[in-house]
Design an enzyme around this catalytic site. Sequence first.
Site, PDB file in Angstrom:
ATOM      1  N   ASP A  35     -28.380 -18.862  26.856  1.00  0.00           N
ATOM      2  CA  ASP A  35     -27.586 -17.661  27.084  1.00  0.00           C
ATOM      3  C   ASP A  35     -27.420 -17.409  28.579  1.00  0.00           C
ATOM      4  O   ASP A  35     -26.348 -17.022  29.040  1.00  0.00           O
ATOM      5  CB  ASP A  35     -28.276 -16.440  26.457  1.00  0.00           C
ATOM      6  N   GLN A  36     -28.511 -17.648  29.318  1.00  0.00           N
ATOM      7  CA  GLN A  36     -28.468 -17.394  30.763  1.00  0.00           C
ATOM      8  C   GLN A  36     -27.445 -18.303  31.443  1.00  0.00           C
ATOM      9  O   GLN A  36     -26.648 -17.861  32.263  1.00  0.00           O
ATOM     10  CB  GLN A  36     -29.850 -17.619  31.413  1.00  0.00           C
ATOM     11  N   ASP A  39     -24.061 -17.114  30.775  1.00  0.00           N
ATOM     12  CA  ASP A  39     -23.743 -15.947  31.600  1.00  0.00           C
ATOM     13  C   ASP A  39     -23.379 -16.334  33.025  1.00  0.00           C
ATOM     14  O   ASP A  39     -22.517 -15.717  33.639  1.00  0.00           O
ATOM     15  CB  ASP A  39     -24.931 -14.978  31.629  1.00  0.00           C
ATOM     16  N   GLU A 115     -12.540 -20.237  -3.160  1.00  0.00           N
ATOM     17  CA  GLU A 115     -13.199 -19.716  -1.960  1.00  0.00           C
ATOM     18  C   GLU A 115     -13.405 -18.214  -2.078  1.00  0.00           C
ATOM     19  O   GLU A 115     -12.820 -17.581  -2.954  1.00  0.00           O
ATOM     20  CB  GLU A 115     -12.398 -20.091  -0.704  1.00  0.00           C
ATOM     21  N   LYS A 117     -13.088 -14.263  -1.701  1.00  0.00           N
ATOM     22  CA  LYS A 117     -12.019 -13.329  -1.345  1.00  0.00           C
ATOM     23  C   LYS A 117     -12.651 -12.302  -0.410  1.00  0.00           C
ATOM     24  O   LYS A 117     -13.451 -11.462  -0.828  1.00  0.00           O
ATOM     25  CB  LYS A 117     -11.466 -12.644  -2.590  1.00  0.00           C
ATOM     26  N   ASP A 119     -13.152  -9.170   1.809  1.00  0.00           N
ATOM     27  CA  ASP A 119     -12.640  -7.812   1.680  1.00  0.00           C
ATOM     28  C   ASP A 119     -12.438  -7.204   3.061  1.00  0.00           C
ATOM     29  O   ASP A 119     -13.289  -6.498   3.578  1.00  0.00           O
ATOM     30  CB  ASP A 119     -13.647  -6.981   0.870  1.00  0.00           C
ATOM     31  N   ARG A 138      -0.400  -7.245   7.829  1.00  0.00           N
ATOM     32  CA  ARG A 138       0.462  -7.536   6.687  1.00  0.00           C
ATOM     33  C   ARG A 138       1.604  -6.529   6.566  1.00  0.00           C
ATOM     34  O   ARG A 138       2.727  -6.878   6.244  1.00  0.00           O
ATOM     35  CB  ARG A 138      -0.398  -7.496   5.437  1.00  0.00           C
ATOM     36  N   GLU A 174      -8.299 -13.009   7.394  1.00  0.00           N
ATOM     37  CA  GLU A 174      -8.751 -11.661   7.090  1.00  0.00           C
ATOM     38  C   GLU A 174      -9.671 -11.189   8.220  1.00  0.00           C
ATOM     39  O   GLU A 174     -10.647 -11.864   8.538  1.00  0.00           O
ATOM     40  CB  GLU A 174      -9.526 -11.734   5.754  1.00  0.00           C
ATOM     41  N   TYR A 226      -7.742 -18.430   6.088  1.00  0.00           N
ATOM     42  CA  TYR A 226      -7.629 -19.091   4.792  1.00  0.00           C
ATOM     43  C   TYR A 226      -6.285 -19.765   4.566  1.00  0.00           C
ATOM     44  O   TYR A 226      -6.008 -20.223   3.465  1.00  0.00           O
ATOM     45  CB  TYR A 226      -7.902 -18.109   3.659  1.00  0.00           C
ATOM     46  N   LYS A 290      -7.032 -21.572  -5.689  1.00  0.00           N
ATOM     47  CA  LYS A 290      -5.740 -22.085  -5.242  1.00  0.00           C
ATOM     48  C   LYS A 290      -5.546 -23.517  -5.724  1.00  0.00           C
ATOM     49  O   LYS A 290      -6.481 -24.316  -5.650  1.00  0.00           O
ATOM     50  CB  LYS A 290      -5.667 -22.108  -3.705  1.00  0.00           C
ATOM     51  N   LYS A 314     -11.583 -11.079  -9.702  1.00  0.00           N
ATOM     52  CA  LYS A 314     -12.356  -9.958  -9.171  1.00  0.00           C
ATOM     53  C   LYS A 314     -13.693  -9.839  -9.893  1.00  0.00           C
ATOM     54  O   LYS A 314     -13.734  -9.848 -11.122  1.00  0.00           O
ATOM     55  CB  LYS A 314     -11.556  -8.657  -9.362  1.00  0.00           C
ATOM     56  N   CYS A 408      -3.088  26.790 -15.034  1.00  0.00           N
ATOM     57  CA  CYS A 408      -3.209  26.099 -13.750  1.00  0.00           C
ATOM     58  C   CYS A 408      -4.160  26.920 -12.875  1.00  0.00           C
ATOM     59  O   CYS A 408      -3.950  28.126 -12.714  1.00  0.00           O
ATOM     60  CB  CYS A 408      -1.840  25.986 -13.092  1.00  0.00           C
ATOM     61  N   CYS A 411      -1.759  28.517  -9.758  1.00  0.00           N
ATOM     62  CA  CYS A 411      -0.712  29.529  -9.906  1.00  0.00           C
ATOM     63  C   CYS A 411      -0.844  30.314 -11.217  1.00  0.00           C
ATOM     64  O   CYS A 411      -0.101  31.277 -11.441  1.00  0.00           O
ATOM     65  CB  CYS A 411       0.671  28.897  -9.800  1.00  0.00           C
ATOM     66  N   CYS A 426       0.571  21.410 -14.964  1.00  0.00           N
ATOM     67  CA  CYS A 426       1.074  22.728 -14.592  1.00  0.00           C
ATOM     68  C   CYS A 426       2.593  22.580 -14.596  1.00  0.00           C
ATOM     69  O   CYS A 426       3.133  21.811 -13.815  1.00  0.00           O
ATOM     70  CB  CYS A 426       0.577  23.105 -13.204  1.00  0.00           C
ATOM     71  N   CYS A 431       4.777  25.775  -8.226  1.00  0.00           N
ATOM     72  CA  CYS A 431       3.341  25.980  -7.998  1.00  0.00           C
ATOM     73  C   CYS A 431       3.029  25.527  -6.569  1.00  0.00           C
ATOM     74  O   CYS A 431       3.356  24.392  -6.197  1.00  0.00           O
ATOM     75  CB  CYS A 431       2.527  25.155  -8.997  1.00  0.00           C
TER      76      CYS A 431
END
Length: 677
Positions: A35-36, A39, A115, A117, A119, A138, A174, A226, A290, A314, A408, A411, A426, A431
Amino acid sequence: MMTSAEAALRIEGLKGEIERHNRLYYQEARQEISDQAFDVLLRELIELEEAHPDLVTADSPTQKVGGAPIEGFTQVRHAVPMMSLDNTYSEAELEAFFQRVQKGLGREVVECVVEPKVDGVAISIRYEGGVLKHAVTRGDGQVGDDVTMNVRTIKSLPLRLPAGVPQTFEVRGEVFMPKAGFAKMNEERDEAGEARFANPRNATAGTLKQLDSRIAAKRPLDVVFYGLADAGDAEVGAHSEVLELLGKAGLRKADLVWRAETAEALVLAIRELDEKRKALPYETDGAVIKVNAFGDQRELGATSKAPRWAIAYKYQPEQAETQVLAVDIQVGRTGALTPVARLEPVFLSGSTVGNATLHNFEEIERKDIRVGDWVVIEKAGEIIPAVVMVKKERRTGEERVIVPPVCCPVCGTEAKKDEELVVLRCPNPDCPEVVKRRLEHYVSRGAMDIRGLGEQVVGQLVDAGLVRDAADLYQLDELSLARLERQGAKSIENLVKALRESREQAPWRLVFGLGILHVGVTAARTLLEFFGSIDQLAAAEVEDLLKCEDVGVVVAASVHAWFREERNVALLERLRAAGLTFEQRKVAAASEVFAGTTWVITGTLSRPREEMAEAIRSHGGKVSGSVSAKTTYLLAGEEAGSKLEKARKLGVEVLDESGFWGKVGEGEKGIKTDLFG
Ligand code: IVH
C-alpha cells in the site's frame, strides 16, 4: 524541475502503472506492491499534476475524488435500448422458459449461462479511444441520465482501458453498494445525525443522482458488468466470450457463473446460487439465465420489453416476524381505501420496516389479521412489505378485529365497493385526499415532471383551496403562491417557471398524468404515437383504439369512457385554454430518405455517435451495431477499423460524413430542418 515534455512522459507512465495496480487489486484481488509503495506512486502523480495543471486529464486516477457540482443531468439516448427481463418465480416457470427456448431453436441441447442478478442500478458505460467517455442510467430504457461524473468516482472502474481489448465499446452493468460498505456508511450517518438509507439499492440510486460528485466519491459505490451494447471491433459470438472480454478489459464481472445445457442443470445452478449468494459482497434478488450463443439469441429475438433469450429467476424474499400496532387507511388516486398495517419496526432484507400494505379488507378477513397480532412479513417485489400470515399461536385474546370503514376517513362520504366487490372506494371525486393523490401523479417525474411541486406543496395548495384539479395549477401566480407557508421567493419563482415550461410537455405525458384507469406510460406513449393528438384520441371509438398495437379491450374501454365523461371534457378544455400541448410534435421526421436502410457507424466523427444515429433514425433509417449482409451503409469516420474492412469485403456502400450529409440533403429537398436543435 522537469520540462513539460518530461513531466508528460512521466505522468503517462505513472497513470498506466497506477491503473495496472488498481486492476490487479480490484479485479484479481492481488497486490504486487505494498500500500505504501502504491501511495508513493499516487503522490508523485498528484505532485506532478499540481506542477503541470495543463497535463491533468479526465482519465487520471487522481480524478476519482469528484469535481465541482453540476446544474443538472444531461439526457442521453441509448444507441441500443436498455431492455428489462421477464421474471419467473418457480422452478416450473424456469423449466417452461427453457422449453420455449428449445422449441424456438428446434433442438434439445441449448447452452445457457446462469449468473447472479445484482440488485443495484443499471448503467451503460461507453469507452472511446480507450478512455471512459460516458456513463448513462437506464432511464426509460431509451433515454437515460448522464451520470459520468459520479460513476467516474468508482474506485474499481478503470478510466482507461488496457491494451489488447477494443478501445471503443459500450458495456452494461449494475452499480451497487457493497453490503459491508453500506452498513458502515449508515453507521457513520447515524453518528452524524443524518438520516439512514433504507437499503443499498436506494442509496446507490440516490448517490448516482448527486449533482456534486464529491459526495459520490465519498460513498462506497462499485460496479459489476454483465453485457455489451456495442462490441466495438471485437469479434464476440457468445455471452461467455463477453465475460472473457470484460475480464481482459479489467472490468469487474459477476463473481459466480454456471453453464447449463438442460433444464435439470439450470435448476441445479439456481439452487447452488441461492446457497452461495449470501456470501456475495452485494445484494442479489435472483439469478439471470441467458442463452449463450449470440446466433441463438438473435434467432429467439425479443418482445417489445424483454429478450426471449434471457429470463430472471427471483428467489423467495426473506421474511421477518413482528407485531401489528395499528391499522391506518390510505386514500389513493382512484379513491381506493387501502388498509396499511403500522408495525413494530423490524429489520428485513437490508432495511427497517415500519409498515406493510394489507391490500384490501377481504384479504384482512381471509388472513384474519387483527391489531396486536404477531405476523410474518416479506418484501413483495423487494419494496413494499406484505403480511404473509398471522402467528395465531401467539394470540393472547387482547387482539382487536379490523372493521372496514363505512365512510371515507377524510371526507366522510359513504364508502362504496367497486364492481368486483373487492376494493372499497371513496366515490367523492372532490375528496381532498383523492385530489391530492391525483395532482401528485400529474406533477410526478414520469408524467408532467413539474419540479418543485412535491407532496408537501400539493398538500398546501389543496388545503388552501387554491387548486382542485390540474387546470387550476395553471392559474397560480406569484401572488397566490406567496400565501403558502415556508415558500421563499426563489422557490415560488422556480415553481411558476416549471409550470410555464410544463405547457410544452409532450401530450403523452399529459394523457398519462390525467390518470386514466389502466393507462400507464407505455400505453399513453403508444396511443399518442398512433393518434397524433389528444383530440384524435378523444374522438376515437373503441374499435379505433383497438387498432393500436398493445392496446387491449380493458384499456380501450377505459380510455373511451374517460373522454366521454362531462367533467373530463371540461377539464381538457381548461387545459387547452391554459396552453398545454395537445398535438404530438413531429420529431424532425425530416424525410424518409433512409427508409428501409440499415446503417452501421464506425470511427471518429465530428459529432457523437448517438447524434449521428439519431439523425439516421429521423430520416427513417435503422442503426445497427455490427456489419453484416443486411447492412446498407457504413458511415465511417476517421480511424475506422475492422468494421470498414468487413464492409468492404461484403460490398457494403461506405460513406464518409460529407457523403452522409449529401444524402440527407437529397432527402430534405431544400426543406430546412434543425436536426440537432
Ligand atoms: S442481463 C436485456 N444480467 O436486471 C436485459 N441483467 O430486470 C439484459 N441485472 O436491467 C440484462 N444483474 O439492470 C442482466 N447478470 C445480470 C444482471 C442484470 C442485474 C439487472 C439489469 C437489468 C435488470 C432486468
